[in-house]
Structure formats: structure tokens, C-alpha cells
Design a protein around this motif. Sequence first.
Motif, PDB file in Angstrom:
ATOM      1  N   GLU A  58      -7.603   2.254  -2.275  1.00 12.96           N
ATOM      2  CA  GLU A  58      -8.171   2.997  -1.151  1.00 12.96           C
ATOM      3  C   GLU A  58      -8.822   2.038  -0.143  1.00 12.96           C
ATOM      4  N   GLU A  59      -9.667   1.156  -0.644  1.00  8.32           N
ATOM      5  CA  GLU A  59     -10.392   0.255   0.254  1.00  8.32           C
ATOM      6  C   GLU A  59      -9.434  -0.714   0.962  1.00  8.32           C
ATOM      7  N   ALA A  60      -8.500  -1.291   0.202  1.00  7.75           N
ATOM      8  CA  ALA A  60      -7.558  -2.253   0.783  1.00  7.75           C
ATOM      9  C   ALA A  60      -6.655  -1.573   1.809  1.00  7.75           C
ATOM     10  N   VAL A  92       6.185  -0.829  12.216  1.00  6.66           N
ATOM     11  CA  VAL A  92       7.133  -0.767  11.087  1.00  6.66           C
ATOM     12  C   VAL A  92       6.420  -1.147   9.794  1.00  6.66           C
ATOM     13  N   HIS A  93       5.532  -2.135   9.881  1.00  2.05           N
ATOM     14  CA  HIS A  93       4.776  -2.562   8.705  1.00  2.05           C
ATOM     15  C   HIS A  93       3.816  -1.464   8.233  1.00  2.05           C
ATOM     16  N   LEU A  94       3.171  -0.794   9.177  1.00  2.00           N
ATOM     17  CA  LEU A  94       2.279   0.325   8.834  1.00  2.00           C
ATOM     18  C   LEU A  94       3.052   1.422   8.103  1.00  2.00           C
ATOM     19  N   ALA A  95       4.228   1.751   8.633  1.00  3.41           N
ATOM     20  CA  ALA A  95       5.044   2.818   8.026  1.00  3.41           C
ATOM     21  C   ALA A  95       5.526   2.417   6.637  1.00  3.41           C
ATOM     22  N   ALA A  96       5.922   1.154   6.474  1.00  3.04           N
ATOM     23  CA  ALA A  96       6.412   0.690   5.173  1.00  3.04           C
ATOM     24  C   ALA A  96       5.298   0.700   4.129  1.00  3.04           C
ATOM     25  N   ARG A  97       4.099   0.359   4.575  1.00  5.79           N
ATOM     26  CA  ARG A  97       2.962   0.326   3.647  1.00  5.79           C
ATOM     27  C   ARG A  97       2.671   1.726   3.111  1.00  5.79           C
ATOM     28  N   GLN A  98       2.655   2.710   3.989  1.00  3.05           N
ATOM     29  CA  GLN A  98       2.323   4.053   3.513  1.00  3.05           C
ATOM     30  C   GLN A  98       3.471   4.644   2.683  1.00  3.05           C
ATOM     31  N   GLU A  99       4.702   4.229   2.962  1.00  2.00           N
ATOM     32  CA  GLU A  99       5.826   4.693   2.137  1.00  2.00           C
ATOM     33  C   GLU A  99       5.706   4.155   0.715  1.00  2.00           C
ATOM     34  N   LYS A 100       5.122   2.970   0.598  1.00  2.00           N
ATOM     35  CA  LYS A 100       4.930   2.376  -0.725  1.00  2.00           C
ATOM     36  C   LYS A 100       3.900   3.170  -1.533  1.00  2.00           C
ATOM     37  N   VAL A 101       2.891   3.664  -0.820  1.00  2.00           N
ATOM     38  CA  VAL A 101       1.784   4.357  -1.487  1.00  2.00           C
ATOM     39  C   VAL A 101       2.069   5.847  -1.679  1.00  2.00           C
ATOM     40  N   LYS A 102       2.852   6.428  -0.788  1.00  2.00           N
ATOM     41  CA  LYS A 102       3.054   7.884  -0.732  1.00  2.00           C
ATOM     42  C   LYS A 102       3.464   8.510  -2.073  1.00  2.00           C
ATOM     43  N   PRO A 103       4.363   7.907  -2.861  1.00  2.00           N
ATOM     44  CA  PRO A 103       4.753   8.561  -4.130  1.00  2.00           C
ATOM     45  C   PRO A 103       3.599   8.772  -5.114  1.00  2.00           C
ATOM     46  N   LEU A 104       2.518   8.003  -4.953  1.00  2.00           N
ATOM     47  CA  LEU A 104       1.390   8.126  -5.891  1.00  2.00           C
ATOM     48  C   LEU A 104       0.391   9.208  -5.493  1.00  2.00           C
ATOM     49  N   LEU A 105       0.489   9.667  -4.258  1.00  2.00           N
ATOM     50  CA  LEU A 105      -0.505  10.607  -3.740  1.00  2.00           C
ATOM     51  C   LEU A 105      -0.282  12.025  -4.268  1.00  2.00           C
ATOM     52  N   PRO A 106      -1.337  12.806  -4.418  1.00  2.00           N
ATOM     53  CA  PRO A 106      -2.753  12.436  -4.199  1.00  2.00           C
ATOM     54  C   PRO A 106      -3.307  11.652  -5.388  1.00  2.00           C
ATOM     55  N   ASN A 113     -15.668  12.904  -7.751  1.00  2.00           N
ATOM     56  CA  ASN A 113     -15.234  14.277  -7.493  1.00  2.00           C
ATOM     57  C   ASN A 113     -14.592  14.412  -6.099  1.00  2.00           C
ATOM     58  N   ARG A 114     -13.631  13.481  -5.854  1.00  2.00           N
ATOM     59  CA  ARG A 114     -12.976  13.517  -4.552  1.00  2.00           C
ATOM     60  C   ARG A 114     -11.572  12.906  -4.652  1.00  2.00           C
ATOM     61  N   THR A 115     -10.836  13.133  -3.583  1.00  2.00           N
ATOM     62  CA  THR A 115      -9.493  12.538  -3.479  1.00  2.00           C
ATOM     63  C   THR A 115      -9.576  11.264  -2.655  1.00  2.00           C
ATOM     64  N   ALA A 116      -8.810  10.243  -3.071  1.00  4.57           N
ATOM     65  CA  ALA A 116      -8.825   8.954  -2.358  1.00  4.57           C
ATOM     66  C   ALA A 116      -8.452   9.155  -0.894  1.00  4.57           C
ATOM     67  N   ASN A 117      -9.178   8.482  -0.015  1.00  7.69           N
ATOM     68  CA  ASN A 117      -8.985   8.617   1.439  1.00  7.69           C
ATOM     69  C   ASN A 117      -7.841   7.705   1.900  1.00  7.69           C
ATOM     70  N   ILE A 118      -6.629   8.158   1.703  1.00  8.30           N
ATOM     71  CA  ILE A 118      -5.439   7.407   2.128  1.00  8.30           C
ATOM     72  C   ILE A 118      -4.667   8.300   3.087  1.00  8.30           C
ATOM     73  N   ALA A 119      -4.842   8.031   4.364  1.00 11.01           N
ATOM     74  CA  ALA A 119      -4.245   8.890   5.398  1.00 11.01           C
ATOM     75  C   ALA A 119      -2.773   8.518   5.599  1.00 11.01           C
ATOM     76  N   ILE A 120      -1.944   9.543   5.735  1.00 11.29           N
ATOM     77  CA  ILE A 120      -0.519   9.358   6.022  1.00 11.29           C
ATOM     78  C   ILE A 120      -0.281   9.781   7.471  1.00 11.29           C
ATOM     79  N   VAL A 121       0.227   8.872   8.264  1.00  9.98           N
ATOM     80  CA  VAL A 121       0.422   9.094   9.699  1.00  9.98           C
ATOM     81  C   VAL A 121       1.913   9.017  10.020  1.00  9.98           C
ATOM     82  N   ASN A 122       2.342   9.853  10.924  1.00  5.75           N
ATOM     83  CA  ASN A 122       3.738   9.814  11.378  1.00  5.75           C
ATOM     84  C   ASN A 122       3.851   8.799  12.526  1.00  5.75           C
ATOM     85  N   TYR A 123       4.460   7.657  12.232  1.00  8.12           N
ATOM     86  CA  TYR A 123       4.581   6.595  13.231  1.00  8.12           C
ATOM     87  C   TYR A 123       5.915   6.628  13.982  1.00  8.12           C
TER      88      TYR A 123
END
Length: 399
Positions: A58-60, A92-106, A113-123
Amino acid sequence: MKKQIAFTCMLLAVIFWAQGCSNPKKLMYSGNYDEAIEKSVQKLRKDKNNEKYIAVLEEAYIKATQRDNERIVFLKKEGKPDNWRAVYDTYVHLAARQEKVKPLLPLTLKSGNRTANIAIVNYTDDIIDAKQKATEYLYTLAVKKIDSGSKQKAREAYRDLQEVKRLYPNFKDTEQQMQRARILGTSFVLIDTKNSSGIPIPPDFERQLVNLNPRDLNSDWVEYHLSAANNIPYDYDIIVNLQGVEISPEAYHEKQFEREREIVDGWVYAKDSKGNYILDSLGNKIKTDKFVRVSCRVTQIDLYKEARLGGSVDFFNRKTKQRLLSVPVNANAVYAYAYATINGDRKALDDEKDKDLLRLANNPPAGFPPDFELIMQTTAGLQEAIAGAIRTNRSAVDD
């Protein structure tokens, strides 16, 4: 003992260093956000509920995304048109990074008592916009470079247009512009021959001298031709200048050898000193070898003739008519032949001691080859020397 302790300390240091390099949290704190994300994702694929790696991810992720967005803002504010490629690459790098993380979400942090703050943006729109602007800039820049008339600029333009094709394969008239850049950026070289030896040389020989394979000589931006082509703006001429042809005198050497020895030639019945036949224990006549003396004369003929050709490979700038370089080349062809004739009884020759003479006696008699034939035999060696001179000095015709 000291060596063992030193080795152990070194081994431990390597282990600790390796652990530090693979520790996602330490990677994050050192600013290697994407590596930290990669390591955390690998861990979470095995255990999605590991809150230690969720927190690091989340932090990284937040920090990496913030850094990339700040870079995009800066590049856009700077207002340089050549920045659009960097803007595109960052999106392109931003989009690739979130695609790497997306399968693990949420990802859930139960302790908080919260969900990790990992925002997915349509680039998508941002990527398309930056890609179009980067492509337009590269294309416009390439055309300007071609229009400048500079060979070096045309080569740069060709590389720019290759990038345009990677971004948009069918963008405007990119193919036609690449052809323009290719022709303008290429140094075209015409190879020809010249006979300065003062000795008439058959046309076939001159053609053979430059019967080279241009594809073996060509480089990315240098193209060699053996005959002039229409509509090609030649930049350089390479002249294979034949300056000297020498034919040695016909050397004829004759040597003679006399041979004589006794050989077995059948058999006779053995006799004693009184002329009586010698009998074996059964009363039969004893046979013995019959020896005869034979002789012969061997004539060895050695023939030698040599053709030597010398010249130069001269490089000329066609526009200035200036000779840029002259490389000497030479080649030779040797005719060396030997044979032998035997007069007398061939049996006078010993198979072992006279094996060389016997071998020469198997060669048929011959004379000397004509000058032209020997000259033609030099072409292979001269071709190799010419091709080597052209390859070695390619820089002379590469603007």
C-alpha cells in the motif's frame, strides 16, 4: 583459523546484504518503490492475508504513483514538445503497475479494520492523448530533418520514424518518409575498374576483378553497386586501378639420374662348382633365384612460371573529385609442375628409395600455360584483397 573466520564473516555479510536487497520494506525506504511492489506482490500471491506485505504494498504503491504523477505534471508544465514521449511512457508505467496489483484486490488490513488504499485509475485517455502528441512530434521532427538535406539528419529521422511506427504503425505517410530518409541517409558507392598497366587486359578479367557480392560489403548506411543504377545519387566512387602485370620467364630445369641394380628374374636349377645339379634329400633338383642386372636413366623436368599483379583501390568523393584514400593490393598465381621420363628398365628403380621419381613418372608430360590463363588465376586472390580493402576502409565512404 584466521582465514576460516574471515571467510565466515564475508559469507554472513553477503547473506545479510542479499536479505536486505530482497526485503520489500527496506527497498521501499530506499526509494525502490517498484521493486518493493514486485516483492510484496510475489509474497501476497502465496498468502493474500499477510498484513505485513499488504502494508508495504500500500505505502510503496501510493508513493510510486505520487512520484510518477508529479513527474507528469512537471513534464507538461515544462511545455517542451519532446517531453510527450516521456509523458506517454510514464502513463504506460502507471497502468502496468496497477495491472500487476489488480488481481490481488481488494486487500484487507484486519488489524486496522480497513481495506488497503490502492486506487485503480483508468489511464486510457491519458495514454492515447500522450501517444498521439508524442507521435506527431516525432513525425514532424523527422520530416524537418529529412528536408534539411543532411545525411546524418536523415539517419536520425529514420530512427525517429521507426519509433513512430512502433507507436502507430500506419501513422500518416510514415513509410514514404522512411524511404526518403533511407535514400538520403545512405552513402551510395559505385565500384569500377581502370587499367593503368599499359598491358591490354581482356574485358573478362576486369569484370572478374569486381565480381564481388555487394551484400557482403554493405552496412546499415553504405550501399555498394557494381554497375550504375538509374536515379541513384552516387556519393563516392571506388576505382580498382590495375597498375602492374608481371609475367616471370618460363623456368625449365632438367635433371638426370642413373639407376642400376640386380633384380630377381625367374629361377634356375642350382649347380655346384663342377657344374653338376644340386639335389635335395629326395633326389630332386634344387631351384634358385635367377639374378639379372638392369639399368635406366630418369629425366626429371621442373617447370615454373609466375604471374604477379599489383594495383590499388582508390576512394573518391564524387562531388569534390577528391581522392580520399588509396590502398595497395596485389596477388600472384604460380604454375609449378614436375614430371619424369624413364629410359630403360623401370625395375632399376627402388620402390622406397626412388618413390619420388616413381611418383613424378606417373605425371604426364606438360608445357607452360599461356600468360592469359595464368593472369586469370590471380583473380581470386585479387578479389579477396579488394574486398578486404573496401571492408577495412568503409569509414571513408560513411558520412
